[in-house]
Design a protein around this motif. Sequence first.
Motif, PDB file in Angstrom:
ATOM      1  N   THR A 186       0.854  -1.181   0.000  1.00  0.00           N
ATOM      2  CA  THR A 186       0.000   0.000   0.000  1.00  0.00           C
ATOM      3  C   THR A 186       0.891   1.233   0.000  1.00  0.00           C
ATOM      4  N   TYR A 187       0.532   2.226  -0.835  1.00  0.00           N
ATOM      5  CA  TYR A 187       1.350   3.415  -1.013  1.00  0.00           C
ATOM      6  C   TYR A 187       0.546   4.663  -0.681  1.00  0.00           C
ATOM      7  N   LEU A 188       1.258   5.694  -0.235  1.00  0.00           N
ATOM      8  CA  LEU A 188       0.663   7.007   0.001  1.00  0.00           C
ATOM      9  C   LEU A 188       1.537   8.059  -0.666  1.00  0.00           C
ATOM     10  N   LEU A 189       0.980   8.765  -1.645  1.00  0.00           N
ATOM     11  CA  LEU A 189       1.643   9.900  -2.286  1.00  0.00           C
ATOM     12  C   LEU A 189       0.946  11.154  -1.775  1.00  0.00           C
ATOM     13  N   CYS A 190       1.694  12.072  -1.149  1.00  0.00           N
ATOM     14  CA  CYS A 190       1.016  13.205  -0.505  1.00  0.00           C
ATOM     15  C   CYS A 190       1.885  14.450  -0.474  1.00  0.00           C
ATOM     16  N   SER A 191       1.216  15.591  -0.354  1.00  0.00           N
ATOM     17  CA  SER A 191       1.904  16.868  -0.217  1.00  0.00           C
ATOM     18  C   SER A 191       2.341  17.050   1.233  1.00  0.00           C
ATOM     19  N   ASP A 192       3.245  18.012   1.457  1.00  0.00           N
ATOM     20  CA  ASP A 192       3.757  18.209   2.813  1.00  0.00           C
ATOM     21  C   ASP A 192       2.685  18.727   3.763  1.00  0.00           C
ATOM     22  N   GLY A 193       1.613  19.284   3.220  1.00  0.00           N
ATOM     23  CA  GLY A 193       0.516  19.726   4.062  1.00  0.00           C
ATOM     24  C   GLY A 193      -0.141  18.582   4.800  1.00  0.00           C
ATOM     25  N   LEU A 194      -0.009  17.367   4.271  1.00  0.00           N
ATOM     26  CA  LEU A 194      -0.550  16.185   4.942  1.00  0.00           C
ATOM     27  C   LEU A 194       0.503  15.539   5.844  1.00  0.00           C
ATOM     28  N   TRP A 195       1.651  15.152   5.265  1.00  0.00           N
ATOM     29  CA  TRP A 195       2.597  14.375   6.068  1.00  0.00           C
ATOM     30  C   TRP A 195       3.190  15.153   7.240  1.00  0.00           C
ATOM     31  N   SER A 196       3.312  16.472   7.114  1.00  0.00           N
ATOM     32  CA  SER A 196       3.923  17.244   8.192  1.00  0.00           C
ATOM     33  C   SER A 196       3.044  17.316   9.438  1.00  0.00           C
ATOM     34  N   GLU A 197       1.755  16.973   9.286  1.00  0.00           N
ATOM     35  CA  GLU A 197       0.838  17.002  10.428  1.00  0.00           C
ATOM     36  C   GLU A 197       0.650  15.617  11.050  1.00  0.00           C
ATOM     37  N   LEU A 198       1.357  14.615  10.530  1.00  0.00           N
ATOM     38  CA  LEU A 198       1.135  13.238  10.959  1.00  0.00           C
ATOM     39  C   LEU A 198       2.387  12.613  11.543  1.00  0.00           C
ATOM     40  N   THR A 199       2.194  11.624  12.393  1.00  0.00           N
ATOM     41  CA  THR A 199       3.307  10.819  12.878  1.00  0.00           C
ATOM     42  C   THR A 199       3.450   9.589  11.988  1.00  0.00           C
ATOM     43  N   ASP A 200       4.615   8.968  12.031  1.00  0.00           N
ATOM     44  CA  ASP A 200       4.813   7.741  11.250  1.00  0.00           C
ATOM     45  C   ASP A 200       3.832   6.660  11.679  1.00  0.00           C
ATOM     46  N   GLU A 201       3.536   6.607  12.954  1.00  0.00           N
ATOM     47  CA  GLU A 201       2.618   5.594  13.448  1.00  0.00           C
ATOM     48  C   GLU A 201       1.210   5.806  12.901  1.00  0.00           C
ATOM     49  N   GLU A 202       0.792   7.064  12.784  1.00  0.00           N
ATOM     50  CA  GLU A 202      -0.525   7.352  12.223  1.00  0.00           C
ATOM     51  C   GLU A 202      -0.588   6.972  10.749  1.00  0.00           C
ATOM     52  N   ILE A 203       0.481   7.246  10.020  1.00  0.00           N
ATOM     53  CA  ILE A 203       0.531   6.869   8.610  1.00  0.00           C
ATOM     54  C   ILE A 203       0.537   5.349   8.478  1.00  0.00           C
ATOM     55  N   ARG A 204       1.324   4.675   9.306  1.00  0.00           N
ATOM     56  CA  ARG A 204       1.381   3.214   9.274  1.00  0.00           C
ATOM     57  C   ARG A 204       0.003   2.610   9.548  1.00  0.00           C
ATOM     58  N   SER A 205      -0.673   3.141  10.546  1.00  0.00           N
ATOM     59  CA  SER A 205      -1.996   2.627  10.907  1.00  0.00           C
ATOM     60  C   SER A 205      -2.989   2.790   9.760  1.00  0.00           C
ATOM     61  N   ALA A 206      -2.975   3.953   9.112  1.00  0.00           N
ATOM     62  CA  ALA A 206      -3.910   4.206   8.009  1.00  0.00           C
ATOM     63  C   ALA A 206      -3.617   3.313   6.812  1.00  0.00           C
ATOM     64  N   LEU A 207      -2.341   3.093   6.526  1.00  0.00           N
ATOM     65  CA  LEU A 207      -1.969   2.261   5.375  1.00  0.00           C
ATOM     66  C   LEU A 207      -2.267   0.783   5.619  1.00  0.00           C
ATOM     67  N   GLN A 208      -2.498   0.422   6.857  1.00  0.00           N
ATOM     68  CA  GLN A 208      -2.840  -0.967   7.173  1.00  0.00           C
ATOM     69  C   GLN A 208      -4.347  -1.197   7.228  1.00  0.00           C
ATOM     70  N   GLU A 209      -5.118  -0.145   6.989  1.00  0.00           N
ATOM     71  CA  GLU A 209      -6.580  -0.292   6.943  1.00  0.00           C
ATOM     72  C   GLU A 209      -6.969  -1.232   5.802  1.00  0.00           C
ATOM     73  N   ASP A 210      -8.008  -2.023   6.016  1.00  0.00           N
ATOM     74  CA  ASP A 210      -8.492  -2.913   4.960  1.00  0.00           C
ATOM     75  C   ASP A 210      -9.145  -2.132   3.828  1.00  0.00           C
ATOM     76  N   ASN A 211      -9.732  -0.985   4.161  1.00  0.00           N
ATOM     77  CA  ASN A 211     -10.434  -0.177   3.176  1.00  0.00           C
ATOM     78  C   ASN A 211      -9.612   1.066   2.833  1.00  0.00           C
ATOM     79  N   ILE A 212      -9.261   1.220   1.563  1.00  0.00           N
ATOM     80  CA  ILE A 212      -8.422   2.334   1.135  1.00  0.00           C
ATOM     81  C   ILE A 212      -9.077   3.682   1.434  1.00  0.00           C
TER      82      ILE A 212
END
Length: 286
Positions: free
Chosen positions: A213-239
């Motif tokens: 699963t991949y996430l392509l995003c602008s810095d407006g998104l990733w700069s507000e998130l932790t790695d753990e939050e991104i990891r959790s979202a990318l592990q969701e069954d539903n995209i």
Amino acid sequence: MGENSIIVPAGRAPNLVGVIVTWRAITHQGLTRSQNEDAHWVTHVVEGKTDTESASRYIFAVADGLGGHRGGAIASRMAIKAVKEEFHAWHGGAADSIISRAMQKANQKIFCVAQTDPELFEKMQTTLTIAILENDSLVIGHVGDCRLYRMRDGQLDVLTRDHTMASDMLQLHMISAKQAAGHPGRHQLTRSVGGDPFMKSDSTRQQVRPGDTYLLCSDGLWSELTDEEIRSALQEDNISSGCEKLVRFALGRGAPDNITGIMFHIDIVGKQAGIPFTWRTLLGKG
């Protein structure tokens, strides 16, 4: 905003060479900006190679116009337009070459427009990250600080490097990763599209696997998130749920910048026998 997968009429289809992907894209102005200077594009084509075989190809692109500059929104849209033009003119050949041409075309056009009215378009620039998914390869072209994340077997990796002062200092071992995360040069770009007549872009090729699963995003998104939050979202069954979760996190923290995220999951890789296609089989529910 959208979620998509391959759409093929019901009936017996030719053997598919490549990938089947589920994706979702979301863009949001944020809570403090007067306009959305982000631009993005997702497209998918199935091309007939022979009477019995077809190839699947996807392209994902995100551009983030420089915040605070009057031409930022124009620059990001010009960059995406250049990507579209090159992709629509693509009749075979290496994905690396298509990405390189799109990057250079975007840079030249934006730089030239900026010279026509320096007062209106002063420092008119954008970031640009392009990912082309073809067969079992993901080819990435990158300038700026949009990011491409990959979740594979529980491991989260960033496949792009930020072209910022903090990132450059980290590469030179002048600061630590912890210092870079809070450095005042964290968002100060050292490379952009349209800033100079000649531009250097990064290019890399990755092999994809089913389940990635991949996430392509602008810095407006990733700069507000932790790695753990991104990891959790990318592990969701539903995209869709995963992508929406990340945007909610950013909005909950004030979203001071524009937000754009494209999440995509690799469902199938390789040759698939010609079988009757339905919505349920295409979405992995058949």
